[in-house]
Write a protein that holds these residues in place. Structure first.
Motif: not given
Length: 476
Positions: A18-29, A208-219
């Protein structure tokens, strides 16, 4: 899933994601990371390869740790070099360190999170080190395993860890890293690897695991909910194939900690920068180095992995420098060792004094012991020899490159007396540069920590070229 995995085409495998998560989170991090200190326990110095302007300490007494925490940094590193130790010695070290860290946190009232940084190709004392930390700093609600490291071509996809070779994604267990004499393994599928390394105590089916689908589609929000829903004490594999993936996971872990959960990380270098909100920066400028141009520069090579051997060969083929080979068999022979060290030291000092650059490297044939303990002992004896040569330097080199994790640690601590340094940034992708502290033998020297398994075959020659480019006319 089976423990074996097929070689994939990187371009095809990534195109199917899936396409990468579109929103930058670094400033919040970065904002959230400032609320606590991420303390990175690094089992060799190469883990600083993704950050900049971050302190590194090589001692962990309560006073030192208290001083670091009192400054309320988002992150600092403690160099343990535990990958060079036996399991028993690493356990003792981590018990002492975690007790001192807990006391320093109490003194300063500073909340801490601990990351156990280790090899992106799965070598090291796991789960021993995170288990030992849990005895003092835990129990942890969740242990996250994250070996992803972009600059080294290490990707985790469908819970399987891969090492990139051009367009090929080679399962980690099919690479030379998996045949390491001390830390070898059979499984590329990380739940099975965890079961293997834990001797069956941690079952693959329960990981357990964190899938790429969850990361990229759910953020971050979806990953946060997933982590909060895991049973306490879970071990969780992090999938990641791009920087944004690990940044999203980092954002979720910060939210999970805000919700009161206690996490510990077993991670390669990428997660650290993502947690503190640092984006990849440009490489350091070549003119930032070489403070004293009257002497030659020095490269010391102890790593024996095939990647280092290929890089060393290319360096020797393409550059004009004093090449000093150390015969490992001679170094391991008490009768021959003194003469080998004496001759090498004399050649090195003569070269540097005259302004010529030099490389000191161990012979390339790997000499391994009959078991992991014996192999670690051989590695320590060889590293001690390199340190002894560094201690005989009669002149300050204009630069110093240490090739290999254990090598760079021993040269810094035993050879140069480093107790504190600051990571300036990277000379090449994945190759950090430290500014040494005033207590060291060569105050303010720029010390290049070059991992054994990073870069293509030209990387060591490229590093040499960048370090010498502005002085080539005077050192040709």
């Amino acid at each position: 899933m089976p423990e074996s995995a097929a070689i994939l085409s990187r371009s095809k495998a990534f195109a199917a994601l899936p396409p990468e998560w579109p929103h930058d989170v670094l400033a919040s991090n970065a904002r959230l990371a400032a609320e606590a200190t991420l303390v990175v326990l690094d089992d060799d110095p190469t883990g600083t390869q993704t950050v900049r302007d971050v302190p590194v300490v090589t001692v962990w007494d309560v006073a030192t740790l208290t001083e670091e925490l009192r400054a309320a940094p988002a992150c600092f590193y403690i160099l343990t070099n535990s990958r060079s130790l036996t399991a028993a010695a690493s356990r003792d070290l981590h018990l002492e360190l975690s007790r001192n860290l807990a006391e320093a946190a109490r003194h300063t009232h500073r909340r801490i999170t601990v990351a156990s940084r280790s090899d992106s190709t799965l070598r090291g004392h796991f789960p021993l080190e995170t288990d030992t930390l849990a005895e003092v700093l835990g129990p942890f609600d969740l242990t996250l395993l994250s070996p992803y490291f972009e600059a080294g071509g290490r990707y985790t996809l469908e819970d399987t860890h891969y090492v990139a070779d051009g367009d090929r994604l080679v399962p980690a267990a099919e690479t030379p890293f998996a045949r390491d004499a001390a830390f070898g393994y059979r499984s590329s599928y990380l739940p099975a690897w965890i079961e293997e390394k834990s001797g069956g105590r941690l079952r693959a089916a329960e990981v357990a695991s964190i899938s790429l689908q969850l990361i990229r589609e759910g953020g971050p929000d979806a990953v946060t909910r997933h982590l909060l829903g895991l049973p306490k004490g879970s071990v969780c594999v992090v999938n990641a194939c791009a920087p944004r993936d690990i940044e999203v996971v980092a954002a979720a872990t910060l939210a999970v900690e805000r919700a009161g959960r206690l996490l510990v990380f077993r991670t390669a270098a990428a997660l650290v920068a993502a947690r503190i909100g640092q984006s990849p920066a440009g490489l350091l400028a070549t003119d930032d180095f070489l403070q004293d141009r009257s002497t030659g520069g020095l490269i010391m090579v102890g790593s024996y992995v095939p990647k280092t051997t290929a890089q060393l060969q290319r360096l020797l083929e393409t550059t004009a420098l004093e090449a000093i080979e150390l015969d490992v068999a001679a170094l391991l022979d008490p009768a021959r060792r003194p003469a080998a060290l004496h001759d090498s030291s004399n050649r090195l000092n003569a070269a540097l004094r005259s302004g010529r650059h030099a490389v000191v490297y161990t012979s390339r044939a790997l000499i391994a012991g009959p078991d992991a303990t014996a192999s670690l002992d051989i590695g320590r004896r060889v590293s001690t020899a390199l340190t002894a040569i560094l201690q005989t330097l009669a002149v300050r080199p204009c630069f110093l490159v240490a090739k290999g994790g254990i090598t760079s640690s021993d040269l810094a601590t035993a050879g140069l007396g480093v107790k504190r340094a600051v990571v300036r940034g990277q000379l090449l992708p994945g190759v950090p540069v430290w500014r040494l502290g005033t207590e060291s033998r060569y105050p303010n020297l720029d010390y290049v920590v070059f991992p054994g398994n990073v870069g293509d075959d030209n990387a060591l020659a490229d590093a040499f070229s960048r370090l010498t480019r502005s002085t080539r006319s005077s050192h040709s």
